[in-house]
Scaffold this active site. Structure first.
Site, PDB file in Angstrom:
ATOM      1  N   LEU A 110       0.858  -1.187   0.000  1.00  0.00           N
ATOM      2  CA  LEU A 110       0.000   0.000   0.000  1.00  0.00           C
ATOM      3  C   LEU A 110       0.895   1.238   0.000  1.00  0.00           C
ATOM      4  O   LEU A 110       1.936   1.241   0.660  1.00  0.00           O
ATOM      5  CB  LEU A 110      -0.900   0.007   1.243  1.00  0.00           C
ATOM      6  CG  LEU A 110      -1.925  -1.132   1.332  1.00  0.00           C
ATOM      7  CD1 LEU A 110      -2.645  -1.080   2.675  1.00  0.00           C
ATOM      8  CD2 LEU A 110      -2.920  -1.064   0.194  1.00  0.00           C
TER       9      LEU A 110
ATOM     10  N   GLU B 271      -7.650   2.820   9.076  1.00  0.00           N
ATOM     11  CA  GLU B 271      -8.274   2.368   7.825  1.00  0.00           C
ATOM     12  C   GLU B 271      -8.126   0.855   7.681  1.00  0.00           C
ATOM     13  O   GLU B 271      -9.046   0.166   7.238  1.00  0.00           O
ATOM     14  CB  GLU B 271      -7.631   3.126   6.654  1.00  0.00           C
ATOM     15  CG  GLU B 271      -8.532   3.291   5.442  1.00  0.00           C
ATOM     16  CD  GLU B 271      -8.670   2.045   4.602  1.00  0.00           C
ATOM     17  OE1 GLU B 271      -9.762   1.789   4.069  1.00  0.00           O
ATOM     18  OE2 GLU B 271      -7.666   1.304   4.487  1.00  0.00           O
TER      19      GLU B 271
HETATM   20  N1  LIG Z   1      -5.527   0.153  -1.776  1.00  0.00           N
HETATM   21  C1  LIG Z   1      -6.162  -0.991  -1.693  1.00  0.00           C
HETATM   22  O1  LIG Z   1      -7.271  -1.066  -1.152  1.00  0.00           O
HETATM   23  C2  LIG Z   1      -5.525  -2.232  -2.275  1.00  0.00           C
HETATM   24  C3  LIG Z   1      -6.244  -3.424  -2.330  1.00  0.00           C
HETATM   25  C4  LIG Z   1      -5.636  -4.537  -2.908  1.00  0.00           C
HETATM   26  C5  LIG Z   1      -4.349  -4.455  -3.416  1.00  0.00           C
HETATM   27  N2  LIG Z   1      -3.681  -3.276  -3.328  1.00  0.00           N
HETATM   28  C6  LIG Z   1      -2.335  -3.144  -3.877  1.00  0.00           C
HETATM   29  O2  LIG Z   1      -2.389  -3.480  -5.264  1.00  0.00           O
HETATM   30  C7  LIG Z   1      -1.186  -4.152  -5.655  1.00  0.00           C
HETATM   31  C8  LIG Z   1      -1.516  -5.557  -6.165  1.00  0.00           C
HETATM   32  O3  LIG Z   1      -2.530  -5.489  -7.156  1.00  0.00           O
HETATM   33  P1  LIG Z   1      -2.259  -5.897  -8.680  1.00  0.00           P
HETATM   34  O4  LIG Z   1      -3.382  -5.357  -9.484  1.00  0.00           O
HETATM   35  O5  LIG Z   1      -0.869  -5.522  -9.041  1.00  0.00           O
HETATM   36  O6  LIG Z   1      -2.267  -7.480  -8.628  1.00  0.00           O
HETATM   37  P2  LIG Z   1      -3.354  -8.582  -8.172  1.00  0.00           P
HETATM   38  O7  LIG Z   1      -4.643  -8.376  -8.870  1.00  0.00           O
HETATM   39  O8  LIG Z   1      -3.381  -8.686  -6.704  1.00  0.00           O
HETATM   40  O9  LIG Z   1      -2.620  -9.872  -8.716  1.00  0.00           O
HETATM   41  C9  LIG Z   1      -2.494 -10.054 -10.103  1.00  0.00           C
HETATM   42  C10 LIG Z   1      -2.378 -11.531 -10.347  1.00  0.00           C
HETATM   43  O10 LIG Z   1      -3.486 -12.194  -9.792  1.00  0.00           O
HETATM   44  C11 LIG Z   1      -3.942 -13.204 -10.663  1.00  0.00           C
HETATM   45  N3  LIG Z   1      -5.274 -12.847 -11.147  1.00  0.00           N
HETATM   46  C12 LIG Z   1      -5.854 -11.620 -11.143  1.00  0.00           C
HETATM   47  N4  LIG Z   1      -7.096 -11.702 -11.641  1.00  0.00           N
HETATM   48  C13 LIG Z   1      -7.306 -12.987 -11.957  1.00  0.00           C
HETATM   49  C14 LIG Z   1      -8.396 -13.701 -12.505  1.00  0.00           C
HETATM   50  N5  LIG Z   1      -9.559 -13.094 -12.806  1.00  0.00           N
HETATM   51  N6  LIG Z   1      -8.259 -15.022 -12.704  1.00  0.00           N
HETATM   52  C15 LIG Z   1      -7.113 -15.657 -12.383  1.00  0.00           C
HETATM   53  N7  LIG Z   1      -6.036 -15.042 -11.857  1.00  0.00           N
HETATM   54  C16 LIG Z   1      -6.142 -13.724 -11.650  1.00  0.00           C
HETATM   55  C17 LIG Z   1      -2.935 -13.314 -11.757  1.00  0.00           C
HETATM   56  O11 LIG Z   1      -1.961 -14.198 -11.239  1.00  0.00           O
HETATM   57  P3  LIG Z   1      -1.102 -15.198 -12.200  1.00  0.00           P
HETATM   58  O12 LIG Z   1      -0.151 -14.315 -12.947  1.00  0.00           O
HETATM   59  O13 LIG Z   1      -0.465 -16.116 -11.212  1.00  0.00           O
HETATM   60  O14 LIG Z   1      -2.106 -15.873 -13.097  1.00  0.00           O
HETATM   61  C18 LIG Z   1      -2.372 -11.896 -11.839  1.00  0.00           C
HETATM   62  O15 LIG Z   1      -1.067 -11.832 -12.372  1.00  0.00           O
HETATM   63  C19 LIG Z   1      -0.308  -4.167  -4.416  1.00  0.00           C
HETATM   64  O16 LIG Z   1       0.520  -3.018  -4.422  1.00  0.00           O
HETATM   65  C20 LIG Z   1      -1.318  -4.082  -3.284  1.00  0.00           C
HETATM   66  O17 LIG Z   1      -0.751  -3.558  -2.095  1.00  0.00           O
HETATM   67  C21 LIG Z   1      -4.242  -2.171  -2.772  1.00  0.00           C
END
Ligand SMILES: NC(=O)c1ccc[n+]([C@@H]2O[C@H](COP(=O)([O-])OP(=O)(O)OC[C@H]3O[C@@H](n4cnc5c(N)ncnc54)[C@H](OP(=O)(O)O)[C@@H]3O)[C@@H](O)[C@H]2O)c1
Length: 185
Positions: A22, A29
């Site tokens: 984050l 929060e």
């Molecule tokens: N501010 C907030 O409330 C909040 C909430 C959540 C996360 N975050 C932040 O967001 C970042 C991570 O998010 P991100 O968007 O980079 O990644 P993510 O969505 O957490 O992960 C992406 C990976 O998840 C898998 N994936 C996603 N959607 C899928 C689906 N529909 N079906 C199958 N696999 C799926 C895939 O893995 P594979 O490549 O293994 O297939 C993809 O490469 C971090 O920095 C975290 O701290 C913030």
């Protein structure tokens, strides 16, 4: 049809993450996230959190899986052995929802929460299963490399739950507000 809600904290420039973490530190929060995603009206049931692989591994190792909730991780590359045995691995959001709708599990769960990241949020908001968006609006820009997708027009603001702090909150000099949007059918 089993429905879900989405919960996110988003900065003014629509950022949600930086380098797998984050972009901000907001203890209250995080407590709100925990309280909201754990809360059930039936003490015999628990909630589900569904997240992408990067979000799961972005949670500090000592704090995952997220306690008192069934954790489902979406990934097409992970092997089940790479996750603790109580974490469910699913290859798609729809497969995860179908799994939860199975008779043995359906009666044990109350609410399903989509907890990120970017692509999972986008797919969730486009789904007919999506009910409410719990959005913490952080009133500041942050350097981010992951962003919240645009919200479809069908969502309208509704009053937050009774125990939600109302109005602008402030922590570490960062102002933010809890909002709830609901899909208008
Ligand atoms: N501010 C907030 O409330 C909040 C909430 C959540 C996360 N975050 C932040 O967001 C970042 C991570 O998010 P991100 O968007 O980079 O990644 P993510 O969505 O957490 O992960 C992406 C990976 O998840 C898998 N994936 C996603 N959607 C899928 C689906 N529909 N079906 C199958 N696999 C799926 C895939 O893995 P594979 O490549 O293994 O297939 C993809 O490469 C971090 O920095 C975290 O701290 C913030």
């Amino acid at each position: 049809m089993l429905r879900f809600n989405l919960i996110v904290a988003v900065s003014e420039n629509f950022g949600i993450g930086l380098k797998g973490d984050l972009p901000w530190r907001l203890k209250s929060e995080l407590k709100y996230f925990s309280r909201t995603t754990k809360r059930t009206s039936d003490p015999n049931k628990r909630n589900v959190v569904i997240m992408g692989r990067k979000t799961y591994f972005g949670v500090p190792a000592s704090k995952r899986p997220l306690p008192e909730r069934l954790n489902i991780v979406l990934s097409t590359t992970l092997q089940p052995a790479e996750l603790p045995s109580d974490v469910v691995l699913c290859p798609s959001l729809e497969e995860a929802m179908k799994h939860l709708e199975e008779e043995t599990l359906r009666d044990q769960i109350e609410n399903v929460w989509i907890v990120g990241g970017s692509g999972v949020y986008e797919e969730a908001m486009a789904s007919s299963r999506c009910n409410r968006l719990y959005i913490t609006k952080i009133q500041q820009n942050f350097e981010c490399d992951t962003f919240f997708p645009s919200i479809p027009d069908c969502f309208r603001e509704v009053p937050p739950d009774a125990d939600t702090p109302v109005g602008v909150q402030e922590e570490n000099g960062i102002k933010y507000e809890y909002k709830v949007l609901e899909k208008r059918e």
